[in-house]
Scaffold this active site. Structure first.
Site, PDB file in Angstrom:
ATOM      1  N   GLY A   1      49.013  54.986  48.231  1.00  0.00           N
ATOM      2  CA  GLY A   1      49.101  55.187  49.678  1.00  0.00           C
ATOM      3  C   GLY A   1      50.497  55.591  50.110  1.00  0.00           C
ATOM      4  O   GLY A   1      50.699  56.637  50.753  1.00  0.00           O
ATOM      5  N   THR A   2      51.474  54.784  49.710  1.00  0.00           N
ATOM      6  CA  THR A   2      52.871  55.064  50.050  1.00  0.00           C
ATOM      7  C   THR A   2      53.285  56.438  49.533  1.00  0.00           C
ATOM      8  O   THR A   2      54.005  57.184  50.204  1.00  0.00           O
ATOM      9  CB  THR A   2      53.778  53.982  49.412  1.00  0.00           C
ATOM     10  OG1 THR A   2      53.288  52.708  49.796  1.00  0.00           O
ATOM     11  CG2 THR A   2      55.220  54.123  49.840  1.00  0.00           C
TER      12      THR A   2
ATOM     13  N   ASP B   1      48.300  46.694  39.988  1.00  0.00           N
ATOM     14  CA  ASP B   1      46.985  47.142  39.486  1.00  0.00           C
ATOM     15  C   ASP B   1      47.101  48.087  38.286  1.00  0.00           C
ATOM     16  O   ASP B   1      46.129  48.293  37.562  1.00  0.00           O
ATOM     17  CB  ASP B   1      46.204  47.851  40.596  1.00  0.00           C
ATOM     18  CG  ASP B   1      45.966  46.975  41.809  1.00  0.00           C
ATOM     19  OD1 ASP B   1      46.126  45.748  41.684  1.00  0.00           O
ATOM     20  OD2 ASP B   1      45.625  47.519  42.884  1.00  0.00           O
TER      21      ASP B   1
ATOM     22  N   GLY C   1      43.140  43.858  41.243  1.00  0.00           N
ATOM     23  CA  GLY C   1      43.137  45.138  40.529  1.00  0.00           C
ATOM     24  C   GLY C   1      42.422  46.246  41.265  1.00  0.00           C
ATOM     25  O   GLY C   1      42.312  47.360  40.758  1.00  0.00           O
TER      26      GLY C   1
HETATM   27  N1  LIG Z   1      46.125  58.584  52.813  1.00  0.00           N
HETATM   28  C1  LIG Z   1      47.337  58.237  53.253  1.00  0.00           C
HETATM   29  N2  LIG Z   1      48.136  59.181  53.783  1.00  0.00           N
HETATM   30  C2  LIG Z   1      49.355  58.852  54.203  1.00  0.00           C
HETATM   31  N3  LIG Z   1      49.882  57.598  54.145  1.00  0.00           N
HETATM   32  C3  LIG Z   1      49.125  56.643  53.644  1.00  0.00           C
HETATM   33  C4  LIG Z   1      47.818  56.912  53.155  1.00  0.00           C
HETATM   34  N4  LIG Z   1      47.303  55.764  52.683  1.00  0.00           N
HETATM   35  C5  LIG Z   1      48.259  54.821  52.875  1.00  0.00           C
HETATM   36  N5  LIG Z   1      49.349  55.339  53.453  1.00  0.00           N
HETATM   37  C6  LIG Z   1      50.562  54.613  53.824  1.00  0.00           C
HETATM   38  O1  LIG Z   1      51.168  54.078  52.657  1.00  0.00           O
HETATM   39  C7  LIG Z   1      51.594  52.742  52.857  1.00  0.00           C
HETATM   40  C8  LIG Z   1      50.979  51.792  51.839  1.00  0.00           C
HETATM   41  O2  LIG Z   1      49.590  52.004  51.612  1.00  0.00           O
HETATM   42  P1  LIG Z   1      48.676  51.194  50.559  1.00  0.00           P
HETATM   43  O3  LIG Z   1      47.645  52.123  50.043  1.00  0.00           O
HETATM   44  O4  LIG Z   1      48.179  49.965  51.187  1.00  0.00           O
HETATM   45  O5  LIG Z   1      49.667  50.708  49.452  1.00  0.00           O
HETATM   46  P2  LIG Z   1      50.115  51.365  48.102  1.00  0.00           P
HETATM   47  O6  LIG Z   1      51.301  52.196  48.397  1.00  0.00           O
HETATM   48  O7  LIG Z   1      50.425  50.182  47.280  1.00  0.00           O
HETATM   49  O8  LIG Z   1      48.965  52.153  47.550  1.00  0.00           O
HETATM   50  C9  LIG Z   1      51.254  52.400  54.299  1.00  0.00           C
HETATM   51  O9  LIG Z   1      52.385  52.598  55.090  1.00  0.00           O
HETATM   52  C10 LIG Z   1      50.192  53.395  54.631  1.00  0.00           C
HETATM   53  O10 LIG Z   1      50.137  53.699  55.995  1.00  0.00           O
HETATM   54  O1  LIG Z   2      47.452  41.950  50.157  1.00  0.00           O
HETATM   55  P1  LIG Z   2      46.142  42.525  50.616  1.00  0.00           P
HETATM   56  O2  LIG Z   2      46.271  43.382  51.816  1.00  0.00           O
HETATM   57  O3  LIG Z   2      45.104  41.449  50.755  1.00  0.00           O
HETATM   58  O4  LIG Z   2      45.612  43.515  49.478  1.00  0.00           O
HETATM   59  C1  LIG Z   2      45.117  43.079  48.254  1.00  0.00           C
HETATM   60  C2  LIG Z   2      45.134  44.219  47.266  1.00  0.00           C
HETATM   61  O5  LIG Z   2      46.475  44.593  46.972  1.00  0.00           O
HETATM   62  C3  LIG Z   2      46.694  44.545  45.560  1.00  0.00           C
HETATM   63  O6  LIG Z   2      47.222  43.270  45.238  1.00  0.00           O
HETATM   64  C4  LIG Z   2      47.692  45.596  45.146  1.00  0.00           C
HETATM   65  O7  LIG Z   2      47.263  46.872  45.531  1.00  0.00           O
HETATM   66  P2  LIG Z   2      48.288  48.025  45.925  1.00  0.00           P
HETATM   67  O8  LIG Z   2      49.208  48.164  44.753  1.00  0.00           O
HETATM   68  O9  LIG Z   2      47.439  49.253  46.141  1.00  0.00           O
HETATM   69  O10 LIG Z   2      49.026  47.597  47.150  1.00  0.00           O
HETATM   70  C5  LIG Z   2      45.298  44.701  44.963  1.00  0.00           C
HETATM   71  O11 LIG Z   2      45.207  44.205  43.640  1.00  0.00           O
HETATM   72  C6  LIG Z   2      44.474  43.904  45.943  1.00  0.00           C
HETATM   73  O12 LIG Z   2      43.135  44.314  45.950  1.00  0.00           O
HETATM   74 MG   LIG Z   3      47.016  51.688  47.205  1.00  0.00          MG
END
Ligand SMILES: Nc1ncnc2c1ncn2[C@@H]1O[C@H](COP(=O)(O)OP(=O)(O)O)[C@@H](O)[C@H]1O
Ligand SMILES: O=P(O)(O)OC[C@H]1O[C@](O)(COP(=O)(O)O)[C@@H](O)[C@@H]1O
Ligand SMILES: [Mg+2]
Length: 367
Positions: free
Chosen positions: A121-122, A144, A187
Protein backbone atom coordinates in the site's frame (compact mmCIF):
# COMPACT_ATOMS: atom_id res chain seq x y z
CA UNK A 1 28.17 14.08 -8.88
CA UNK A 2 24.62 13.19 -7.99
CA UNK A 3 25.72 13.08 -4.35
CA UNK A 4 26.49 16.81 -4.34
CA UNK A 5 22.96 17.70 -5.37
CA UNK A 6 21.42 16.07 -2.31
CA UNK A 7 21.44 18.15 0.86
CA UNK A 8 18.41 16.95 2.76
CA UNK A 9 16.47 13.74 2.75
CA UNK A 10 13.11 12.81 4.27
CA UNK A 11 12.05 9.46 5.67
CA UNK A 12 8.58 8.13 6.48
CA UNK A 13 7.23 4.77 7.64
CA UNK A 14 3.79 3.59 6.40
CA UNK A 15 1.43 0.64 6.80
CA UNK A 16 1.29 -1.84 9.67
CA UNK A 17 4.35 -1.36 11.85
CA UNK A 18 6.85 -4.16 12.17
CA UNK A 19 10.02 -4.97 14.10
CA UNK A 20 12.98 -3.48 12.23
CA UNK A 21 11.55 -0.06 11.34
CA UNK A 22 13.66 1.71 13.95
CA UNK A 23 16.89 0.00 12.81
CA UNK A 24 16.06 1.15 9.24
CA UNK A 25 15.51 4.75 10.37
CA UNK A 26 18.81 4.53 12.26
CA UNK A 27 20.72 3.05 9.30
CA UNK A 28 19.40 5.61 6.83
CA UNK A 29 20.09 8.52 9.19
CA UNK A 30 23.58 7.42 10.20
CA UNK A 31 24.69 6.61 6.65
CA UNK A 32 23.21 9.85 5.28
CA UNK A 33 24.97 11.96 7.92
CA UNK A 34 28.24 10.10 8.42
CA UNK A 35 28.93 8.96 4.87
CA UNK A 36 27.40 11.77 2.81
CA UNK A 37 26.92 14.76 5.12
CA UNK A 38 23.20 15.07 4.32
CA UNK A 39 20.55 16.38 6.70
CA UNK A 40 17.70 14.06 7.62
CA UNK A 41 14.06 14.91 8.28
CA UNK A 42 11.55 12.42 9.68
CA UNK A 43 7.93 12.66 8.50
CA UNK A 44 5.57 11.54 11.27
CA UNK A 45 2.48 9.32 10.94
CA UNK A 46 3.15 8.17 7.38
CA UNK A 47 1.53 10.11 4.55
CA UNK A 48 -0.68 11.99 7.01
CA UNK A 49 2.43 13.82 8.24
CA UNK A 50 3.38 14.67 4.67
CA UNK A 51 -0.04 16.34 4.30
CA UNK A 52 0.02 18.09 7.69
CA UNK A 53 3.68 19.08 7.54
CA UNK A 54 4.47 17.00 10.63
CA UNK A 55 8.26 16.96 10.31
CA UNK A 56 11.04 16.32 12.80
CA UNK A 57 14.80 16.80 12.37
CA UNK A 58 16.68 13.50 12.80
CA UNK A 59 20.20 13.72 14.18
CA UNK A 60 22.77 11.17 15.37
CA UNK A 61 21.61 12.03 18.85
CA UNK A 62 17.87 11.73 18.24
CA UNK A 63 18.17 8.28 16.66
CA UNK A 64 20.52 6.97 19.32
CA UNK A 65 19.36 3.95 21.32
CA UNK A 66 16.58 2.80 18.96
CA UNK A 67 18.26 -0.22 17.32
CA UNK A 68 16.59 -2.73 19.61
CA UNK A 69 13.26 -0.92 19.93
CA UNK A 70 10.09 -2.26 18.27
CA UNK A 71 7.61 0.00 16.46
CA UNK A 72 8.69 3.20 14.74
CA UNK A 73 9.78 6.47 16.33
CA UNK A 74 8.13 8.17 13.33
CA UNK A 75 4.76 6.45 13.91
CA UNK A 76 2.81 4.86 11.07
CA UNK A 77 -0.60 4.79 9.43
CA UNK A 78 -2.43 2.30 7.26
CA UNK A 79 -4.98 4.92 6.23
CA UNK A 80 -4.35 8.37 4.72
CA UNK A 81 -3.93 7.79 1.00
CA UNK A 82 -3.13 11.33 -0.23
CA UNK A 83 -4.29 10.42 -3.73
CA UNK A 84 -7.75 9.71 -2.33
CA UNK A 85 -7.95 11.67 0.90
CA UNK A 86 -10.96 12.59 2.98
CA UNK A 87 -11.29 16.36 3.51
CA UNK A 88 -14.12 18.64 4.61
CA UNK A 89 -15.51 20.94 1.94
CA UNK A 90 -18.56 23.16 2.49
CA UNK A 91 -19.42 21.17 5.61
CA UNK A 92 -19.31 17.88 3.71
CA UNK A 93 -16.74 15.09 3.75
CA UNK A 94 -15.37 14.45 0.27
CA UNK A 95 -12.48 12.39 -1.10
CA UNK A 96 -9.87 14.31 -3.09
CA UNK A 97 -6.40 13.95 -4.55
CA UNK A 98 -4.33 16.11 -2.17
CA UNK A 99 -0.96 14.69 -3.18
CA UNK A 100 0.18 18.15 -4.44
CA UNK A 101 -0.08 19.45 -0.85
CA UNK A 102 2.29 16.69 0.29
CA UNK A 103 4.72 17.42 -2.55
CA UNK A 104 4.65 21.15 -1.76
CA UNK A 105 5.27 20.49 1.96
CA UNK A 106 8.37 18.43 1.32
CA UNK A 107 9.61 21.01 -1.21
CA UNK A 108 9.18 23.76 1.39
CA UNK A 109 11.19 21.67 3.86
CA UNK A 110 14.01 21.48 1.31
CA UNK A 111 13.76 17.68 1.07
CA UNK A 112 15.55 16.48 -2.06
CA UNK A 113 14.86 12.75 -1.75
CA UNK A 114 12.09 10.84 0.05
CA UNK A 115 12.91 7.50 1.68
CA UNK A 116 9.63 5.63 1.98
CA UNK A 117 9.45 2.48 4.09
CA UNK A 118 6.34 0.33 3.69
CA UNK A 119 4.44 -2.57 2.19
CA UNK A 120 2.38 -2.83 -0.99
CA UNK A 121 0.00 0.00 0.00
CA UNK A 122 2.65 2.49 1.08
CA UNK A 123 4.73 1.64 -1.97
CA UNK A 124 1.77 2.17 -4.32
CA UNK A 125 1.66 5.76 -3.12
CA UNK A 126 5.48 5.91 -3.32
CA UNK A 127 5.25 4.91 -6.98
CA UNK A 128 2.57 7.54 -7.56
CA UNK A 129 4.74 10.24 -5.94
CA UNK A 130 7.66 9.09 -8.12
CA UNK A 131 5.37 9.47 -11.15
CA UNK A 132 4.74 13.06 -10.04
CA UNK A 133 8.48 13.73 -10.16
CA UNK A 134 9.38 13.22 -6.47
CA UNK A 135 12.78 11.56 -6.05
CA UNK A 136 11.86 8.42 -4.14
CA UNK A 137 13.85 5.51 -2.75
CA UNK A 138 11.69 2.77 -1.25
CA UNK A 139 12.46 0.20 1.43
CA UNK A 140 10.23 -2.89 1.76
CA UNK A 141 8.65 -3.79 5.12
CA UNK A 142 6.08 -6.35 6.19
CA UNK A 143 5.91 -9.19 8.67
CA UNK A 144 3.85 -11.04 6.02
CA UNK A 145 6.89 -11.43 3.69
CA UNK A 146 4.55 -11.21 0.69
CA UNK A 147 6.37 -8.60 -1.42
CA UNK A 148 7.39 -10.26 -4.67
CA UNK A 149 10.45 -8.24 -5.64
CA UNK A 150 12.53 -9.14 -2.61
CA UNK A 151 13.37 -12.48 -1.02
CA UNK A 152 12.77 -11.52 2.61
CA UNK A 153 11.37 -8.47 4.37
CA UNK A 154 12.47 -7.43 7.86
CA UNK A 155 9.94 -8.12 10.61
CA UNK A 156 9.19 -11.56 9.22
CA UNK A 157 11.90 -13.36 11.18
CA UNK A 158 10.81 -11.72 14.44
CA UNK A 159 7.16 -12.61 13.78
CA UNK A 160 8.16 -16.23 13.10
CA UNK A 161 10.20 -16.28 16.34
CA UNK A 162 7.23 -15.01 18.34
CA UNK A 163 4.87 -17.55 16.76
CA UNK A 164 7.41 -20.34 17.33
CA UNK A 165 7.70 -19.44 21.00
CA UNK A 166 3.91 -19.44 21.25
CA UNK A 167 3.85 -22.95 19.77
CA UNK A 168 6.48 -24.16 22.23
CA UNK A 169 4.33 -22.86 25.08
CA UNK A 170 1.14 -24.34 23.63
CA UNK A 171 2.88 -27.71 23.34
CA UNK A 172 3.35 -28.16 27.08
CA UNK A 173 -0.18 -27.18 28.03
CA UNK A 174 -1.66 -29.23 25.15
CA UNK A 175 0.24 -32.28 26.35
CA UNK A 176 -0.78 -31.83 30.03
CA UNK A 177 -4.49 -31.74 29.15
CA UNK A 178 -4.60 -34.05 26.10
CA UNK A 179 -5.95 -31.12 24.14
CA UNK A 180 -5.85 -29.91 20.59
CA UNK A 181 -4.38 -26.40 20.49
CA UNK A 182 -5.03 -24.20 17.47
CA UNK A 183 -2.82 -21.13 16.93
CA UNK A 184 -3.99 -18.48 14.45
CA UNK A 185 -1.17 -16.38 13.03
CA UNK A 186 -1.08 -13.30 10.76
CA UNK A 187 0.01 -13.01 7.14
CA UNK A 188 -3.09 -11.80 5.26
CA UNK A 189 -3.36 -13.89 2.08
CA UNK A 190 0.15 -15.35 2.41
CA UNK A 191 1.00 -18.32 4.62
CA UNK A 192 4.70 -17.61 5.23
CA UNK A 193 4.43 -17.00 8.98
CA UNK A 194 2.21 -20.08 9.42
CA UNK A 195 4.50 -22.33 7.37
CA UNK A 196 7.78 -21.21 8.93
CA UNK A 197 6.55 -21.13 12.53
CA UNK A 198 4.68 -24.38 12.03
CA UNK A 199 7.87 -26.15 10.97
CA UNK A 200 10.03 -24.42 13.59
CA UNK A 201 7.47 -25.05 16.35
CA UNK A 202 6.80 -28.70 15.49
CA UNK A 203 3.14 -28.31 14.52
CA UNK A 204 1.19 -31.41 13.53
CA UNK A 205 -1.02 -29.58 11.04
CA UNK A 206 -0.40 -26.31 9.16
CA UNK A 207 -3.29 -24.63 7.36
CA UNK A 208 -2.31 -22.05 4.75
CA UNK A 209 -4.28 -19.64 2.54
CA UNK A 210 -2.49 -21.19 -0.45
CA UNK A 211 -3.62 -24.77 0.34
CA UNK A 212 -7.40 -25.00 0.93
CA UNK A 213 -8.18 -27.77 3.43
CA UNK A 214 -10.87 -30.31 4.24
CA UNK A 215 -11.42 -30.42 8.00
CA UNK A 216 -11.90 -34.21 7.81
CA UNK A 217 -8.32 -34.55 6.57
CA UNK A 218 -7.13 -32.44 9.50
CA UNK A 219 -9.09 -34.64 11.93
CA UNK A 220 -7.61 -37.76 10.33
CA UNK A 221 -4.05 -36.52 10.89
CA UNK A 222 -4.94 -35.96 14.57
CA UNK A 223 -6.56 -39.39 14.87
CA UNK A 224 -3.46 -41.01 13.36
CA UNK A 225 -1.38 -39.32 16.05
CA UNK A 226 -3.72 -40.64 18.70
CA UNK A 227 -3.32 -44.14 17.27
CA UNK A 228 0.45 -43.67 17.84
CA UNK A 229 -0.21 -42.76 21.46
CA UNK A 230 -0.08 -38.97 21.07
CA UNK A 231 -3.29 -37.69 22.60
CA UNK A 232 -2.61 -33.99 21.94
CA UNK A 233 -2.03 -32.03 18.76
CA UNK A 234 -0.91 -28.61 17.61
CA UNK A 235 -2.50 -26.89 14.62
CA UNK A 236 -1.20 -23.61 13.12
CA UNK A 237 -3.67 -21.67 10.99
CA UNK A 238 -2.74 -18.70 8.80
CA UNK A 239 -5.45 -16.03 9.17
CA UNK A 240 -6.23 -16.26 5.44
CA UNK A 241 -6.74 -20.07 5.41
CA UNK A 242 -9.96 -21.40 3.95
CA UNK A 243 -11.78 -24.70 3.39
CA UNK A 244 -11.84 -26.26 -0.06
CA UNK A 245 -14.62 -24.37 -1.86
CA UNK A 246 -14.98 -22.02 1.13
CA UNK A 247 -14.24 -18.35 1.79
CA UNK A 248 -11.74 -16.47 3.92
CA UNK A 249 -12.93 -15.48 7.41
CA UNK A 250 -13.27 -11.70 7.72
CA UNK A 251 -13.03 -10.22 11.23
CA UNK A 252 -13.99 -6.66 10.33
CA UNK A 253 -14.08 -4.08 7.59
CA UNK A 254 -12.16 -0.87 8.32
CA UNK A 255 -14.01 1.53 6.04
CA UNK A 256 -11.43 4.32 5.82
CA UNK A 257 -8.54 1.97 5.10
CA UNK A 258 -7.53 1.50 1.42
CA UNK A 259 -7.10 -2.20 2.20
CA UNK A 260 -10.28 -2.46 4.34
CA UNK A 261 -10.45 -6.21 5.01
CA UNK A 262 -9.10 -7.43 8.36
CA UNK A 263 -8.91 -11.20 8.57
CA UNK A 264 -9.43 -13.25 11.72
CA UNK A 265 -11.58 -15.89 13.33
CA UNK A 266 -10.57 -18.93 11.31
CA UNK A 267 -8.68 -20.37 14.33
CA UNK A 268 -11.84 -20.46 16.47
CA UNK A 269 -13.80 -22.04 13.63
CA UNK A 270 -11.20 -24.78 13.08
CA UNK A 271 -10.97 -25.45 16.84
CA UNK A 272 -14.71 -25.94 17.26
CA UNK A 273 -14.89 -28.23 14.21
CA UNK A 274 -11.99 -30.35 15.51
CA UNK A 275 -13.50 -30.66 18.99
CA UNK A 276 -16.60 -32.20 17.44
CA UNK A 277 -14.73 -34.48 15.06
CA UNK A 278 -11.94 -35.69 17.40
CA UNK A 279 -13.58 -35.51 20.83
CA UNK A 280 -10.55 -33.86 22.51
CA UNK A 281 -11.00 -30.62 24.35
CA UNK A 282 -9.79 -27.92 21.97
CA UNK A 283 -8.63 -24.35 22.52
CA UNK A 284 -7.87 -21.57 20.04
CA UNK A 285 -5.30 -18.81 20.50
CA UNK A 286 -5.18 -15.78 18.24
CA UNK A 287 -1.61 -14.50 18.39
CA UNK A 288 -2.51 -11.13 16.82
CA UNK A 289 -0.37 -8.05 17.24
CA UNK A 290 2.09 -9.75 19.60
CA UNK A 291 3.68 -10.82 16.29
CA UNK A 292 4.23 -7.20 15.29
CA UNK A 293 5.28 -5.66 18.58
CA UNK A 294 8.51 -5.72 20.51
CA UNK A 295 12.17 -5.94 19.83
CA UNK A 296 13.43 -7.07 16.40
CA UNK A 297 15.42 -10.32 16.23
CA UNK A 298 19.14 -10.04 15.54
CA UNK A 299 18.64 -11.17 11.94
CA UNK A 300 15.94 -8.51 11.42
CA UNK A 301 18.26 -5.85 12.87
CA UNK A 302 20.93 -6.88 10.39
CA UNK A 303 18.51 -7.04 7.45
CA UNK A 304 17.00 -3.61 8.29
CA UNK A 305 20.48 -2.13 8.56
CA UNK A 306 21.46 -3.55 5.18
CA UNK A 307 18.27 -2.22 3.54
CA UNK A 308 18.79 1.23 5.09
CA UNK A 309 22.45 1.57 4.09
CA UNK A 310 21.75 0.29 0.57
CA UNK A 311 18.85 2.72 0.14
CA UNK A 312 21.11 5.67 0.92
CA UNK A 313 23.72 4.39 -1.54
CA UNK A 314 21.02 4.06 -4.19
CA UNK A 315 20.02 7.69 -3.67
CA UNK A 316 23.65 8.79 -3.75
CA UNK A 317 24.04 7.16 -7.14
CA UNK A 318 20.91 8.89 -8.42
CA UNK A 319 18.82 5.73 -8.87
CA UNK A 320 15.43 7.12 -7.90
CA UNK A 321 12.03 5.47 -8.33
CA UNK A 322 13.45 2.17 -7.06
CA UNK A 323 13.04 -0.13 -4.08
CA UNK A 324 16.01 -1.84 -2.45
CA UNK A 325 15.79 -5.62 -2.56
CA UNK A 326 17.48 -8.69 -1.14
CA UNK A 327 18.22 -11.36 -3.74
CA UNK A 328 19.93 -14.41 -2.30
CA UNK A 329 22.59 -12.76 -0.16
CA UNK A 330 22.94 -9.69 -2.39
CA UNK A 331 21.40 -6.27 -1.99
CA UNK A 332 19.95 -5.02 -5.26
CA UNK A 333 17.03 -2.90 -6.42
CA UNK A 334 13.93 -3.00 -8.58
CA UNK A 335 11.81 -0.20 -10.02
CA UNK A 336 8.68 0.75 -8.09
CA UNK A 337 6.72 0.25 -11.31
CA UNK A 338 7.79 -3.42 -11.33
CA UNK A 339 7.32 -3.84 -7.58
CA UNK A 340 3.72 -2.62 -7.69
CA UNK A 341 2.98 -4.42 -10.96
CA UNK A 342 3.82 -7.79 -9.45
CA UNK A 343 1.42 -10.12 -7.67
CA UNK A 344 2.01 -10.90 -3.99
CA UNK A 345 4.62 -13.53 -3.20
CA UNK A 346 2.74 -16.58 -1.94
CA UNK A 347 3.77 -19.99 -0.61
CA UNK A 348 4.18 -22.52 -3.42
CA UNK A 349 1.92 -25.46 -2.47
CA UNK A 350 4.35 -27.79 -4.29
CA UNK A 351 7.50 -26.04 -3.11
CA UNK A 352 10.42 -27.58 -1.27
CA UNK A 353 9.39 -26.34 2.17
CA UNK A 354 5.82 -27.68 1.97
CA UNK A 355 7.14 -30.98 0.58
CA UNK A 356 9.72 -31.20 3.39
CA UNK A 357 6.99 -30.62 5.97
CA UNK A 358 4.82 -33.29 4.38
CA UNK A 359 7.76 -35.72 4.44
CA UNK A 360 7.92 -35.07 8.18
CA UNK A 361 4.28 -36.14 8.52
CA UNK A 362 2.88 -32.61 8.95
CA UNK A 363 -0.67 -32.41 7.59
CA UNK A 364 -1.92 -29.55 5.42
CA UNK A 365 -5.53 -30.72 5.31
CA UNK A 366 -5.45 -31.23 1.55
CA UNK A 367 -5.03 -35.02 1.55
N1 LIG B 1 -3.87 1.47 -3.62
C1 LIG B 1 -3.25 2.45 -2.94
N2 LIG B 1 -2.86 3.56 -3.59
C2 LIG B 1 -2.23 4.52 -2.93
N3 LIG B 1 -1.93 4.48 -1.60
C3 LIG B 1 -2.31 3.42 -0.93
C4 LIG B 1 -2.97 2.33 -1.56
N4 LIG B 1 -3.21 1.39 -0.63
C5 LIG B 1 -2.70 1.87 0.53
N5 LIG B 1 -2.17 3.08 0.36
C6 LIG B 1 -1.55 3.91 1.40
O1 LIG B 1 -0.41 3.24 1.92
C7 LIG B 1 -0.37 3.32 3.34
C8 LIG B 1 -0.31 1.94 3.98
O2 LIG B 1 -1.21 1.00 3.41
P1 LIG B 1 -1.34 -0.55 3.85
O3 LIG B 1 -1.70 -1.33 2.64
O4 LIG B 1 -2.26 -0.66 4.98
O5 LIG B 1 0.06 -0.93 4.42
P2 LIG B 1 1.33 -1.54 3.74
O6 LIG B 1 2.15 -0.41 3.26
O7 LIG B 1 1.95 -2.28 4.85
O8 LIG B 1 0.88 -2.46 2.64
C9 LIG B 1 -1.57 4.15 3.75
O9 LIG B 1 -1.18 5.47 3.93
C10 LIG B 1 -2.48 4.01 2.58
O10 LIG B 1 -3.35 5.10 2.43
O1 LIG C 1 -3.10 -3.83 12.40
P1 LIG C 1 -4.33 -4.12 11.59
O2 LIG C 1 -4.89 -2.91 10.94
O3 LIG C 1 -5.34 -4.89 12.39
O4 LIG C 1 -3.91 -5.06 10.37
C1 LIG C 1 -3.57 -6.40 10.52
C2 LIG C 1 -2.80 -6.87 9.31
O5 LIG C 1 -1.54 -6.21 9.24
C3 LIG C 1 -0.49 -7.18 9.18
O6 LIG C 1 -0.03 -7.43 10.49
C4 LIG C 1 0.66 -6.65 8.35
O7 LIG C 1 0.23 -6.30 7.07
P2 LIG C 1 0.91 -5.11 6.25
O8 LIG C 1 2.37 -5.43 6.20
O9 LIG C 1 0.26 -5.15 4.89
O10 LIG C 1 0.65 -3.84 6.99
C5 LIG C 1 -1.17 -8.43 8.62
O11 LIG C 1 -0.47 -9.62 8.91
C6 LIG C 1 -2.52 -8.36 9.30
O12 LIG C 1 -3.50 -9.04 8.58
MG1 LIG D 1 -0.45 -3.99 2.57
Amino acid sequence: MVVNKIKRIGILTGGGDCPGLNPVIRAVTRTAILEYGWEVVGIRNGYKGMYNGDFVELTLDSISGILHEGGTILYSSNKDNLFDYQVEEDGKLVNKDVSDVGVENIRKMGIDVMFIVGGDGTLTSARDFARKGVKVVAIPKTIDNDLASTDTTFGFSTAVDVATEALDRLHTTASSHHRIMVLEVMGRYAGWIALHSGIAGGADVILLPEIPYDIRNVARTIEERKARGKNFSIVVVGEGAKEIGGDITVREIIKDSPDPIRLGGIGIKVASQLEKLCGNETRATILGHLQRGGSPSSSDRILSTRYGVEAVKLAASGKFGNMVTLKGDHMSYDSLENVIGRKSKLVNPNGELVEAAKSMGIGFGDE
